[in-house]
Every structure is written in structure tokens, then in C-alpha cells.
Design a protein around this motif. Sequence first.
Motif, mmCIF file in Angstrom:
data_model
loop_
_atom_site.group_PDB
_atom_site.id
_atom_site.type_symbol
_atom_site.label_atom_id
_atom_site.label_comp_id
_atom_site.label_asym_id
_atom_site.label_seq_id
_atom_site.Cartn_x
_atom_site.Cartn_y
_atom_site.Cartn_z
ATOM 1 N N PHE A 196 0.869 -0.978 -0.072
ATOM 2 C CA PHE A 196 -0.086 -0.158 0.032
ATOM 3 C C PHE A 196 0.924 1.415 -0.118
ATOM 4 O O PHE A 196 0.390 2.229 -0.798
ATOM 5 C CB PHE A 196 -1.031 -0.049 1.278
ATOM 6 N N VAL A 197 1.852 1.254 0.859
ATOM 7 C CA VAL A 197 2.737 2.327 0.990
ATOM 8 C C VAL A 197 3.562 2.844 -0.281
ATOM 9 O O VAL A 197 3.573 3.719 -0.874
ATOM 10 C CB VAL A 197 3.641 2.302 2.191
ATOM 11 N N ALA A 198 4.118 1.508 -1.006
ATOM 12 C CA ALA A 198 5.057 1.883 -2.052
ATOM 13 C C ALA A 198 4.129 2.177 -3.315
ATOM 14 O O ALA A 198 4.423 2.815 -3.962
ATOM 15 C CB ALA A 198 5.747 0.293 -2.236
ATOM 16 N N ALA A 199 2.853 1.612 -3.242
ATOM 17 C CA ALA A 199 2.073 1.953 -4.532
ATOM 18 C C ALA A 199 1.398 3.477 -4.575
ATOM 19 O O ALA A 199 1.422 4.002 -5.290
ATOM 20 C CB ALA A 199 0.817 0.956 -4.496
ATOM 21 N N HIS A 200 1.153 3.811 -3.159
ATOM 22 C CA HIS A 200 0.823 5.241 -2.747
ATOM 23 C C HIS A 200 1.808 6.150 -3.296
ATOM 24 O O HIS A 200 1.461 7.264 -4.083
ATOM 25 C CB HIS A 200 0.432 5.392 -1.452
ATOM 26 N N ALA A 201 3.025 5.987 -3.025
ATOM 27 C CA ALA A 201 4.171 6.715 -3.374
ATOM 28 C C ALA A 201 4.518 6.686 -4.754
ATOM 29 O O ALA A 201 4.778 7.818 -5.333
ATOM 30 C CB ALA A 201 5.406 6.394 -2.493
ATOM 31 N N GLY A 202 4.252 5.446 -5.563
ATOM 32 C CA GLY A 202 4.403 5.248 -6.728
ATOM 33 C C GLY A 202 3.252 6.216 -7.799
ATOM 34 O O GLY A 202 3.693 6.966 -8.497
ATOM 35 N N MET A 203 2.078 6.066 -7.460
ATOM 36 C CA MET A 203 1.027 6.656 -8.102
ATOM 37 C C MET A 203 1.139 8.132 -7.707
ATOM 38 O O MET A 203 0.893 9.140 -8.677
ATOM 39 C CB MET A 203 -0.348 6.292 -7.608
ATOM 40 N N ALA A 204 1.578 8.508 -6.658
ATOM 41 C CA ALA A 204 1.825 10.291 -6.295
ATOM 42 C C ALA A 204 2.859 10.716 -7.340
ATOM 43 O O ALA A 204 2.653 11.753 -7.862
ATOM 44 C CB ALA A 204 1.974 10.329 -4.882
ATOM 45 N N LYS A 205 3.885 9.917 -7.438
ATOM 46 C CA LYS A 205 5.070 10.253 -8.407
ATOM 47 C C LYS A 205 4.482 10.433 -9.917
ATOM 48 O O LYS A 205 4.631 11.104 -10.570
ATOM 49 C CB LYS A 205 5.964 9.569 -8.153
ATOM 50 N N ALA A 206 3.631 9.581 -10.294
ATOM 51 C CA ALA A 206 3.217 9.271 -11.534
ATOM 52 C C ALA A 206 2.341 10.422 -11.893
ATOM 53 O O ALA A 206 2.428 11.119 -12.862
ATOM 54 C CB ALA A 206 2.725 8.046 -11.677
ATOM 55 N N ILE A 207 1.559 10.822 -10.865
ATOM 56 C CA ILE A 207 0.759 11.946 -11.019
ATOM 57 C C ILE A 207 1.283 13.258 -11.036
ATOM 58 O O ILE A 207 0.931 14.219 -12.011
ATOM 59 C CB ILE A 207 -0.549 12.090 -9.791
ATOM 60 N N GLU A 208 2.562 13.421 -10.310
ATOM 61 C CA GLU A 208 3.364 14.452 -10.247
ATOM 62 C C GLU A 208 3.920 14.733 -11.693
ATOM 63 O O GLU A 208 3.918 15.946 -12.401
ATOM 64 C CB GLU A 208 4.222 14.326 -9.322
ATOM 65 N N MET A 209 4.234 13.673 -12.364
ATOM 66 C CA MET A 209 5.120 13.729 -13.662
ATOM 67 C C MET A 209 3.998 14.147 -14.639
ATOM 68 O O MET A 209 4.197 14.695 -15.673
ATOM 69 C CB MET A 209 5.766 12.394 -13.896
#
Length: 354
Positions: free
Chosen positions: A94-107
Motif C-alpha cells: 500500500f505504501v509503495a504503491a501510494h508513493a508510486g502513484m503520487a509520483k506518476a501523478i506529479e509527472m
Amino acid sequence: MTDSQRMHLINHEDLKTFVASILIANGTAPADAAIVSNCLVSADLRGVDTHGSNRIPSYMARIRAGNLNPRATPILQSKTPVAAQIDGHNGFGFVAAHAGMAKAIEMAEIYGIGMVSVKHSNHFGMSAWVVQQALEKGMMSLVFTNSSPALPVWGGKEKLMGVSPIACGAPGGSRGRPFILDMAPSIAARGKIYKALRRGEKIPVEWALDRDGFRTDDPAKALEGVMLPMGGPKGSALAIMMDVFSGVFSGAAFAGQVVGPYDPSKPSDVGHFLVAIKPDLFMSMEEFRERMDYLYERVVESEKMEGVERIYFPGEIEIITEEKRRVEGIPFAEAEIASLNQEADLVGVEHLKM
């Protein structure tokens, strides 16, 4: 109905507080516990009970066995302006995917698209919560993950591919619902078999084979055997696709090597692949939403086949279920509440009240 099967309605905020308290007592940082508890209760609210708070005992067993690190911090490396990779360091998926999607959104906010590959992760529950994370920022998304072997490839009989969900989403307009697809490549999610086992229920004979290759309605025998892919070779191919993008591409485990969340013997090494896309890349946001409204209306108002009262947009039933459960509460069997309270007893946390 036995006492263990008797159902109780639990307030979602009380449940979220309870789950977070167990996570924190088992060494999870409060901020990470908030992410995990929110994701699990989100599944409960949407009616995806197989991927909700009932997963806590299996996750805590993995922590106690030393094969899930509740304190792990995902490490992110940018690869290009629109691509990054996360090493989950065997922490909560959950924590890794949350961080991953947050970065994908930022880009995606800058370049129109962003993609993140995740390795050395764990089970992240219901994929729809990652889609919802993107929707809250007005983004379209693709969410892939692989999982432990439970499905034969078409023509085979051994467990090789995971029942790995494919999920995606897009914002809706002012008159319709958002598009949220979250589906497994099997006839049914494996979590539904675990749910039936917990509740002492039978399963449909179309879902799985026992260890000898015979159809079964016994969830215990089904877990010893294999799940069946939906659509025969089509479901099998989708499971392999999930392994290509989430396992092979990321550097995580693949080809039957992912360890399941109910097996505390060693790290899972799950892989994920997450993409965020700006809906107004090719037109204005207003036009995109208008077109989504038109699609929604065409789908739900299309002519119905015999016996069908209502046609739903993908994800709409879950949204309606969430609206109802936020008011009425989330149903849990007494046996499920007892199992959660056993975890509370192990760490001295106040019981979940029935």
C-alpha cells in the motif's frame, strides 16, 4: 446460521481507527498506518470485503515472521522525466504503491503522462484504491500488479500465474460516474475463496479445481487446487500480461516466484506498474468530461436484455455500495471480528466493538 456466521454492522471510521492502531502497535509508522488502514477500509466500504480489513491477520503474521518490514521506506529513483522506479524494500505494498502513484501523478501534471515501476513490494489489496488516488487528482490511470501463483496457464494444470488484477480509471463528467475497472483474470478473485472459508460457506463449482483437477464447491479444497481463468485462454493471457509488466519489467519476482500474502515463510517480492495520464492531453477538460458523460449515458440507458432491471457503468455498483455502507455500516461476521480482536489482544489494543 451459527454464532460465528452472525453479521454485525461496523462504523467505517471506528474500523479505520482500529486497523491503524493494530498497525502502529506492530511497528508501522503512523503516517503509513493511515495509508494502509484507509486503503483496507476503502475496500470494505466498496463491498470488496475480500481485500479489506480481514487481511490484517495475514499481514501481521508476515510481520511477526520477519518477512514484511512495517518500517520500510520506499526508495524512488527517477529514470526519465516521465518514468521512475520504486524499491519497496519489502514494506507494505500500500505504501509503495501510494508513493508510486503520487509520483506518476506529479509527472503527468507536467508532461501529460507518468509511469512508475515498483519492485520488492507486497500485496496492496484492492487495486481500485490506486485508481481512486489518481481520480482525486483528475487523472486517468492504469494499475497493474502481479501476485502469487494460483492459476494455470491455458492448457496446463499447475499453479503458475497469479490472480493478478488489471485496473484502470477515468474521471467522469457532471452527470455520470467515473469509470473504474478493477478485475481479476480468473472467474473469481482468490480472496472470495478465503472469505467463504472464513464464513463457512460453499463456493460456486465454476470457480476452481481441487488438487486432483475436479471442480469443487469446498473453499478449502479449492485453495489446495487452482483457480480457473475467465474466458479460457483470454484470462490466462491477461495473467501473463500482468507478470510481464509488473514482474519481468520491474525486476520483481515473476513466473510463479511471487510469495502470497498468506504465506509468512519468506518475502513476497511483488511488482507493480502504475501509470497516470492527463485527460486533457488531446482536448479541453470540459470536452473530455462531456464525452465521458455521453458515454456513461449511452451505456446505462442502452436497451436491456430480458430479466435485467438496470445497467451499471464499471465501478458504479461499488460506488453505490460505499454510499450505503458509509451510512449503515460495514457487515462483518462474528468470526471475522473475533479474528481481528485476536490481533488486538496480541498487541494490547482495544477491541473492535460489535
